[in-house]
Design an enzyme around this catalytic site. Structure first.
Site, mmCIF file in Angstrom:
data_model
loop_
_atom_site.group_PDB
_atom_site.id
_atom_site.type_symbol
_atom_site.label_atom_id
_atom_site.label_comp_id
_atom_site.label_asym_id
_atom_site.label_seq_id
_atom_site.Cartn_x
_atom_site.Cartn_y
_atom_site.Cartn_z
ATOM 1 C CG ASP A 99 -9.426 0.320 5.451
ATOM 2 O OD1 ASP A 99 -9.001 -0.310 4.391
ATOM 3 O OD2 ASP A 99 -8.615 0.050 6.443
ATOM 4 C CD GLN A 111 -3.621 -4.425 6.328
ATOM 5 O OE1 GLN A 111 -3.646 -3.436 5.800
ATOM 6 N NE2 GLN A 111 -3.921 -5.369 5.492
ATOM 7 C CE LYS A 123 -3.879 -2.186 1.987
ATOM 8 N NZ LYS A 123 -4.723 -2.742 3.299
HETATM 9 N N1 GUN Z 1 -6.943 -6.769 5.993
HETATM 10 C C1 GUN Z 1 -7.402 -7.519 4.860
HETATM 11 N N2 GUN Z 1 -7.821 -6.638 3.784
HETATM 12 C C2 GUN Z 1 -7.969 -5.282 4.334
HETATM 13 C C3 GUN Z 1 -8.383 -4.248 3.960
HETATM 14 O O1 GUN Z 1 -8.939 -3.874 2.975
HETATM 15 N N3 GUN Z 1 -8.098 -3.177 4.878
HETATM 16 C C4 GUN Z 1 -7.552 -3.190 5.940
HETATM 17 N N4 GUN Z 1 -7.575 -2.355 6.647
HETATM 18 N N5 GUN Z 1 -7.116 -4.460 6.415
HETATM 19 C C5 GUN Z 1 -7.240 -5.564 5.566
#
Ligand code: GUN
Length: 319
Positions: A143, A120, A76
């Protein structure tokens, strides 16, 4: 028989090495589509900065030492930098208390140099995940997991929409799959993935979320296998988001259907770690019209749509 022969002749003319190859599903290349969107987001970020605004900034929080989370967050951060978004990672020990984590989020909420915040997932079981999602101020919730953003999505108000759901819809739209009035099945009812995907598949294409007008069914862990098959065999679009490797088999898919695999399960093999999707790719590609691979399908889309959300959040926070 005649049809197969005809297809074989056309296939040879078009350079396919076998009838089987010609009849197989077209692979939806998530890496390639994500790259295109990356360019579009970079252009939008550049014009945002040219208009005199501050460079958008994303802060990602990791709690604990889950290796997969570290990989996802570093991806990311890398894509953020590639599109011109500042990105920072804050890592907390798995022993952090709920109170301390909430305080850290509150500080980021107040920090006017930060546009987007994500925590996350998964986070340690000692911490209440929903409370953490609610702590991120909705305008910085890139998110889209805050109940205000989820609620707005469900009533088709402008909101920040979860990135995986946006990525799935974008893949379907850019592949020009016919969706209006057609049938969709989402396998998996998670609040952050299955539910927002289903909302976007069924809602009105004339609404603010640009949805797909599909007749949409959500199946989940309590849908009996024989019932699941009945639903998926009617579906023009199947989105598998159950986290069960190889769940979707060839005999569950309608010929020509578009099959989107959101599942990513990490398994250890003799030659290292392997990622497994929810779709039995090798058999399903013999019957589907379109199919996403794992890896290289939905995964890269989630990351790039997160960048789109961060720019959206910057527009909210810096207006
Ligand atoms: N863990 C797996 N997918 C995601 C996501 O899209 N956002 C976050 N914050 N954690 C994740």
């Amino acid at each position: 028989m005649f049809l197969r022969k005809l297809v074989s002749v056309i296939g040879r003319e078009k350079g396919f090495h076998s009838t089987k190859a010609l009849l197989e599903a077209a692979i939806i290349d998530g890496n390639n589509i994500a790259k295109q969107i990356e360019k579009e987001v970079r252009t939008s970020v550049e014009s945002w900065i040219k208009s005199g605004k501050r460079r958008p900034k994303l802060v990602a929080i990791i709690v604990g030492d889950d290796p997969a989370s570290k990989v996802y967050v570093s991806r990311k951060v890398k894509v953020a930098k590639a599109v011109g978004i500042d990105a920072e990672t804050i890592t907390f020990d798995k022993s952090i208390s709920q109170k301390h984590l909430l305080k850290a989020i509150e500080n980021l909420n107040k920090d006017t140099s930060v546009d987007g915040i994500l925590v996350q997932l998964p986070i340690p079981k000692s911490i209440n995940e929903r409370e953490i999602c609610e702590a991120v101020t909705p305008a910085k919730d890139v998110d889209g997991f805050h109940s205000e953003n989820m609620g707005k999505l469900s009533v088709d108000n402008d909101s920040i929409v979860p990135a995986t759901a946006l990525g799935v819809i974008e893949l379907i739209q850019r592949t020009k799959v016919d969706t209006f009035g057609k049938n969709a099945v989402v396998i998996g009812r998670s609040k952050h993935v299955g539910l927002p995907i289903a909302l976007l598949l069924h809602s009105d294409s004339k609404g603010v979320s640009g949805a797909l007008d599909m007749t949409t069914t959500i199946c989940h862990r309590h849908t009996p296998p024989e019932e699941l098959k009945k639903f998926t065999r009617l579906a023009d679009v199947v989105v598998a988001a159950a986290g069960v490797p190889g769940l979707v088999k060839k005999d569950m898919v309608k010929p020509g259907a578009c099959v989107i695999d959101v599942g990513i399960t990490r398994v250890d093999t003799e030659s290292g770690q392997k990622l497994l999707g929810d779709v039995d790719y090798e058999s399903v590609k013999e019957i589907a019209g379109h199919i996403t691979p794992v890896p290289g399908g939905v995964g890269p889309m989630t990351v790039v749509m997160l960048m789109k959300n961060t720019l959206k959040a910057a527009r909210k926070n810096q207006s």
